[in-house]
Scaffold this motif. Structure first.
Motif, PDB file in Angstrom:
ATOM      1  N   GLY A   1       3.538-109.697  89.177  1.00  0.00           N
ATOM      2  CA  GLY A   1       2.449-109.178  89.839  1.00  0.00           C
ATOM      3  C   GLY A   1       1.091-108.768  89.117  1.00  0.00           C
ATOM      4  O   GLY A   1       1.784-107.645  88.125  1.00  0.00           O
ATOM      5  N   TYR A   2      -0.192-108.640  89.419  1.00  0.00           N
ATOM      6  CA  TYR A   2      -1.145-108.586  88.620  1.00  0.00           C
ATOM      7  C   TYR A   2      -1.766-108.337  89.954  1.00  0.00           C
ATOM      8  O   TYR A   2      -2.606-109.392  90.378  1.00  0.00           O
ATOM      9  CB  TYR A   2      -1.389-109.244  87.572  1.00  0.00           C
ATOM     10  N   GLY A   3      -3.058-107.383  89.919  1.00  0.00           N
ATOM     11  CA  GLY A   3      -3.817-107.679  91.471  1.00  0.00           C
ATOM     12  C   GLY A   3      -5.319-106.600  90.414  1.00  0.00           C
ATOM     13  O   GLY A   3      -5.212-105.423  89.882  1.00  0.00           O
ATOM     14  N   GLU A   4      -6.085-106.702  91.166  1.00  0.00           N
ATOM     15  CA  GLU A   4      -7.617-105.645  91.129  1.00  0.00           C
ATOM     16  C   GLU A   4      -8.024-105.658  92.519  1.00  0.00           C
ATOM     17  O   GLU A   4      -8.156-107.113  93.197  1.00  0.00           O
ATOM     18  CB  GLU A   4      -8.159-106.908  89.558  1.00  0.00           C
ATOM     19  N   THR A   5      -9.043-105.019  92.765  1.00  0.00           N
ATOM     20  CA  THR A   5      -9.937-105.134  92.902  1.00  0.00           C
ATOM     21  C   THR A   5     -11.572-106.112  92.986  1.00  0.00           C
ATOM     22  O   THR A   5     -11.759-105.786  91.494  1.00  0.00           O
ATOM     23  CB  THR A   5     -10.566-103.584  93.461  1.00  0.00           C
ATOM     24  N   TYR A   6     -12.545-106.265  93.553  1.00  0.00           N
ATOM     25  CA  TYR A   6     -13.695-107.217  92.826  1.00  0.00           C
ATOM     26  C   TYR A   6     -14.588-106.567  92.162  1.00  0.00           C
ATOM     27  O   TYR A   6     -14.974-106.902  91.081  1.00  0.00           O
ATOM     28  CB  TYR A   6     -13.783-107.729  94.559  1.00  0.00           C
TER      29      TYR A   6
END
Length: 775
Positions: A643-648
Motif C-alpha cells: 500500500g502506498y498513499g499520499e495527499t495531493y
C-alpha cells in the motif's frame, strides 16, 4: 389336460446355463405363440419373498401379447434381485382351450437364508471388526459373491494390521428349512512388519530413488501406527510394481521387467525385494501422424507435441502428447476422436518410432444441458456460468472452463460435467451434476478477541440468496472497544448480464488506545469482466468501479497521543472513487488448494468532501499443492500486501482513517493488532501511509473428514511514515503455527505467532483467534 410350454430357463447356481425355448408339439397350429394374449402372470416357488415383490420386477402383464424378448428381460431382472438361485418362465395353456390365452408362470427357487454367522480362529482381531469387514449379516439370502468379497476384505484388514499370510476360508452348513449357517475359519498368520525394502538389478537408478517412487516402506514406529505403512499389502505391492515400471518407461527402458516382489522372513520381521531387469535405454525415433490429420497437415497435427526425435523415450510424454492431439479435435466438435499412438520398437538402433493414427469420428453437437442436484440454486445461475450452450458444437475446453467457473462460485462442494448419449448419434447431452454446499451462516457469540477486547458478535449471511447467486450479509459487533454495523449486498450477474452490482452501508465506532474513531457511510460498486478485450488470459479478470461516501469523526484523543493524531481531531467527509482490477483463478474460496488472486486498486478522494488523497493498494495471493499425501493435500500459500498513499498537496498528513497499522491475524502474526508501524517518542502508534506485508504458509491436513487443517507460517512486514521510504531492513519478522477448522458455521482460525528479534515491551508469543477465511 394342461399343456406346458417351456419358454426360457436361466440357472445361476455356479454358472449360467444355456437358455432354451421349447414349444410343445400339442400346441394348436392355428394359434401362434406370438399372437397369444396372456391370461394371467403369476409366480410359483416363493416362501419368504412375496409374489408381488417379484412381479414388480417384470414388464410382462396380464392382457398383453406374449413376447419372448420381454420374458427374457423379466427373468434377468428377477435374478438380479439376488433372492433366487434359479428362475424359469413357462407358458401354461388353459384347460378349456387356447382361445382364453396362456398363463405365464415364473417358477423360482429361493436362495437359502443365512441363519447364523460363526467366526473361528480370530484371536488377535475382535469379532465385531471381522463382522464389519465381512459386510454379511444373518437373516439375509446367501450370496457367494458377497462371501468371497468379504473374505478378501478380512484378509486385507489382517495385512494392514501386520499379520502376514493370513488365510480365511468358509463352510456352508445346511440346517433344513432352506437355511444355512456360514462358518468362517481364520488362520491369522504371523504378525510381522517390514524391516527392509530392497531393489536388485538396478544400474541406471539409485536404490533410494526407486524406493521413493513406491508406497511400500519399512516399519517406522513414529508414523506407521497412524499411516498404516510398514506392513505387507498385496494390492500395494502390485501397484508398486506398476510404479517402478512407470519409472523405467519414462526413462526409455522399454524392455524393463519387474518381477513379482519376493517376501522373505528375516530375524526381526520381513524383507521385501523387488527384482528388476532393466534392459537397454531407447530414444524416440521418427514421430509422425496419419489418418484424419488436423487441418490436413502432419505438422499441424503434431504442433504442441512435447516428444522430440532423438531424445530419451518417455511413455508419460507419449500419453500427454496423445491427449494434446485429442484435445485439438475434441475442442472443435469431434467428441469421440480416437488417437492411437502406434509404436514400433527398433532394437538394433534402440529407437521407438511413433505413428499417431487418428480417427476423428463424427462432429458432435450439444443437444441438451441437463442440470441435477441443485435443490436450492436456480438453473439460470448455473447456466449463466456455462461457457458452452445447447446446439453448439462439443468443445472440451469450454466444458472444462465451465466446470472451473461453477466450482469457483462457492455454492457447490462438488461439480461434474459429463457427456451422455442423446437420441441421435451426432448429439450428446451434458449432465451438469452439482452437490450443494453450505452457503448461509447465522452466528452469535460472546468472547474475547486479541486486539479488540470483549466482544458480542452476530452475523447473518447468505452467499446464494434464495438460490439467485446474490449475497447478503449483516454484521453486528459490539463490545468494550467497538460497535460495528455493516450491511452488504452483492449481485454478481445483474439481470443475468455480465454486470455486477454491490452496495454497502456501515456504521463503525472503534476505540483505540489513544483515540476514538467513528465512521458512517456507504459504497456502491459496479463491475464487468474483461474477457471482451480478446486475449484468453483476460477471462479471469474483472474491472470494478466504486464510489464511497464516508463521514469520519476522530475524537476523545488522549493528551499524550502522537502529534499526527492530535492534528487529525475533528469531523471530516471523504468522497472517493476507486477503480479496481481483480484476477481470480482460486479453485475454491472456502478451501483453496490451487490458483491465485491479484487485486490492483487506487482510491481517489476529493470528489467533494474534505479529504484529498490517493491510495494505491496491490494484493497478491496464490496457492500451490506441493504434495498429495495419503491423508490429504499439502498446500503452499503466499500473500503479499502493498500500500502506498499520499495527499495531493504532498504536505498534509495522510488521513488517519486510511493509515496502515500492521500486526494481527491477517497481517504479521507475531504481533498484536495495530502494534507495528510508525510510533512517536512515547511509543504510541500513529500508522503509516505505506505498507509492505508478506505471509508464507504451509497448510497441511490433520483430519480431512472433519475439515481440520494445520498451518505453519513465516510473516514479514511493516508500515512507514509519510516522509519515509519502505526500508527492507526495518521489516519485522515472525514465525508460528495454527489450526484451521471449516466448521459448519464458518471457518475458524487459532494461530500462535512468535516474533523474531523481539523488542522491549513485545510479547514472546501472541495468540490469534478469528472467524473467517484468510484469503
Amino acid at each position: 389336460m394342461n399343456l406346458t410350454t417351456v419358454v426360457r430357463c436361466f440357472r445361476f447356481l455356479l454358472y449360467p446355463c444355456l437358455s432354451t425355448i421349447i414349444f410343445g408339439a400339442l400346441l394348436l397350429p392355428s394359434v401362434s405363440i406370438a399372437q397369444q394374449v396372456l391370461r394371467n402372470v403369476v409366480v410359483e416357488g416363493t416362501s419368504r419373498i412375496d409374489e408381488s415383490t417379484v412381479l414388480l420386477q417384470v414388464s410382462s402383464e396380464t392382457g398383453t401379447i406374449f413376447s419372448a424378448e420381454t420374458v427374457e428381460k423379466d427373468i434377468k431382472e428377477i435374478y438380479l434381485t439376488g433372492f433366487f438361485d434359479q428362475v424359469t418362465a413357462v407358458l401354461r395353456a388353459s384347460a378349456t382351450g387356447p382361445e382364453l390365452g396362456p398363463e405365464l408362470v415364473f417358477q423360482v427357487v429361493e436362495r437359502p437364508a443365512i441363519r447364523n454367522i460363526v467366526i473361528k480362529g480370530n484371536d488377535e482381531i475382535d469379532e465385531d471388526t471381522v463382522q464389519e469387514k465381512l459386510a454379511i449379516s444373518a437373516r439375509r439370502f446367501l450370496d457367494r459373491k458377497k462371501l468371497s468379497a468379504g473374505v478378501e476384505e478380512v484378509k486385507k484388514y489382517y495385512q494392514s494390521q501386520g499379520f502376514y499370510e493370513t488365510n480365511v476360508e468358509y463352510e456352508i452348513e445346511k440346517i433344513g428349512g432352506n437355511q444355512v449357517d456360514v462358518v468362517f475359519q481364520i488362520e491369522e498368520g504371523i504378525e510381522k512388519v517390514i524391516r527392509r525394502v530392497r531393489v536388485e538389478g538396478n544400474d541406471y537408478f539409485d536404490e533410494d530413488d526407486l524406493l521413493d517412487a513406491i508406497e511400500t516402506s519399512r516399519y517406522k514406529w513414529w508414523v506407521s501406527w497412524a499411516s498404516g505403512s510398514g506392513v505387507v499389502n498385496e494390492e500395494q505391492l502390485a501397484a508398486d510394481v506398476q510404479r517402478l515400471m512407470t519409472e523405467y518407461l519414462t526413462n526409455g527402458f522399454v524392455d524393463a521387467n519387474i518381477a513379482e516382489p519376493v517376501i522373505s522372513e528375516v530375524e526381526d520381521g520381513l524383507e521385501v525385494t523387488f527384482k528388476i531387469s532393466e534392459g537397454e535405454q531407447f530414444q524416440f525415433g521418427d514421430i509422425s501422424a496419419r489418418g484424419d490429420l488436423f487441418e490436413s497437415s502432419v505438422d499441424q497435427t503434431l504442433e504442441g507435441v512435447a516428444a522430440v526425435s532423438g531424445e530419451t523415450f518417455n511413455v508419460e510424454l507419449l500419453r500427454q502428447d496423445t491427449f494434446t492431439i485429442s484435445g485439438k479435435y475434441t475442442d472443435i466438435g469431434y467428441a469421440f476422436v480416437n488417437v492411437d499412438p502406434v509404436t514400433n520398437v527398433n532394437r538394433a538402433e534402440k529407437k521407438v518410432r511413433v505413428d499417431y493414427t487418428i480417427d476423428k469420428g463424427k462432429l458432435i453437437t450439444i443437444d441438451r444441458i441437463i442440470i441435477s442436484g441443485n435443490q436450492k440454486t436456480r438453473d439460470n445461475v448455473i447456466r449463466r456460468s456455462m461457457k458452452i450452450n445447447e446446439q453448439e458444437l462439443f468443445s472440451s475446453s469450454k466444458i472444462e472452463r465451465s466446470q472451473q467457473l461453477l466450482q469457483r462460485l462457492g455454492y457447490f462442494d462438488e461439480v461434474t460435467i459429463t457427456p451422455e448419449p442423446s437420441f441421435r448419434e451426432d448429439e450428446v447431452n451434458l449432465n451438469v451434476a452439482v452437490r450443494e454446499g453450505q452457503t448461509g451462516t447465522f452466528t452469535a457469540g460472546v468472547g474475547v478477541s486479541s486486539g479488540d477486547g470483549f466482544i458480542v458478535s452476530g452475523r447473518i449471511s447468505e452467499n446464494n440468496l434464495f438460490g439467485t447467486g446474490n449475497s447478503l450479509a449483516l454484521d453486528l459487533n459490539t463490545g468494550s472497544r467497538r460497535e460495528n454495523y455493516v450491511l452488504s449486498f452483492s449481485n454478481p450477474r445483474y439481470e443475468d448480464t455480465n454486470w455486477s452490482l454491490g452496495m454497502d452501508l456501515l456504521s463503525v465506532e472503534r476505540e483505540f488506545d489513544d483515540f476514538d474513531r467513528d465512521q458512517a457511510g456507504g459504497t456502491i460498486t459496479v463491475g464487468y469482466p474483461l474477457w471482451f478485450l480478446g486475449p484468453e488470459y483476460l477471462d479471469d479478470m474483472r474491472f470494478a468501479l466504486s464510489y464511497e461516501l464516508l463521514k469520519i469523526d476522530i475524537k476523545d484523543v488522549e493528551r499524550d497521543a502522537p502529534d499526527l493524531i492530535q492534528r487529525s481531531t475533528g469531523k471530516s467527509t471523504s468522497s472517493s472513487i476507486t477503480p479496481r482490477i481483480t484476477r481470480n483463478t482460486i479453485d475454491n474460496p472456502l478451501n483453496p488448494t490451487k490458483g491465485s488472486r491479484q487485486t490492483a486498486r487506487i482510491e481517489l478522494a476529493g470528489i467533494g468532501g474534505d479529504e484529498e488523497f490517493w491510495l494505491l493498494q496491490l494484493n497478491n495471493t496464490f496457492f500451490y499443492p506441493v504434495w498429495e499425501s495419503p491423508i490429504g493435500t499439502f498446500v503452499f500459500s503466499q500473500r503479499t500486501k502493498f500500500g502506498y498513499g499520499e495527499t495531493y498537496s504532498g504536505n498534509d498528513d495522510f488521513p488517519l482513517f486510511r493509515r496502515f497499522f500492521p500486526g494481527g491475524i491477517n497481517s504479521v502474526r507475531g504481533f498484536e493488532a495495530r502494534e507495528l508501524g510508525p510510533k512517536d517518542s512515547e511509543g504510541n502508534e500513529f500508522g503509516g501511509s505505506k505498507q509492505l506485508v508478506g505471509n508464507f504458509e504451509i497448510i497441511f491436513p490433520l483430519f480431512t473428514t472433519l475439515g481440520l487443517n494445520g498451518v505453519a507460517f513465516y510473516d514479514i512486514g511493516n508500515a512507514f511514515d509519510d516522509d519515509d521510504d519502505i526500508k527492507f531492513d526495518e521489516l519485522r519478522e515472525a514465525v508460528g503455527w495454527g489450526i484451521r477448522w471449516r466448521s459448519p458455521i464458518a471457518p475458524i482460525r487459532i494461530e500462535f505467532g512468535y516474533p523474531l528479534g523481539k523488542e522491549d515491551g513485545e510479547k514472546s508469543v501472541v495468540t490469534h483467534f478469528s472467524f473467517g477465511s484468510p484469503l
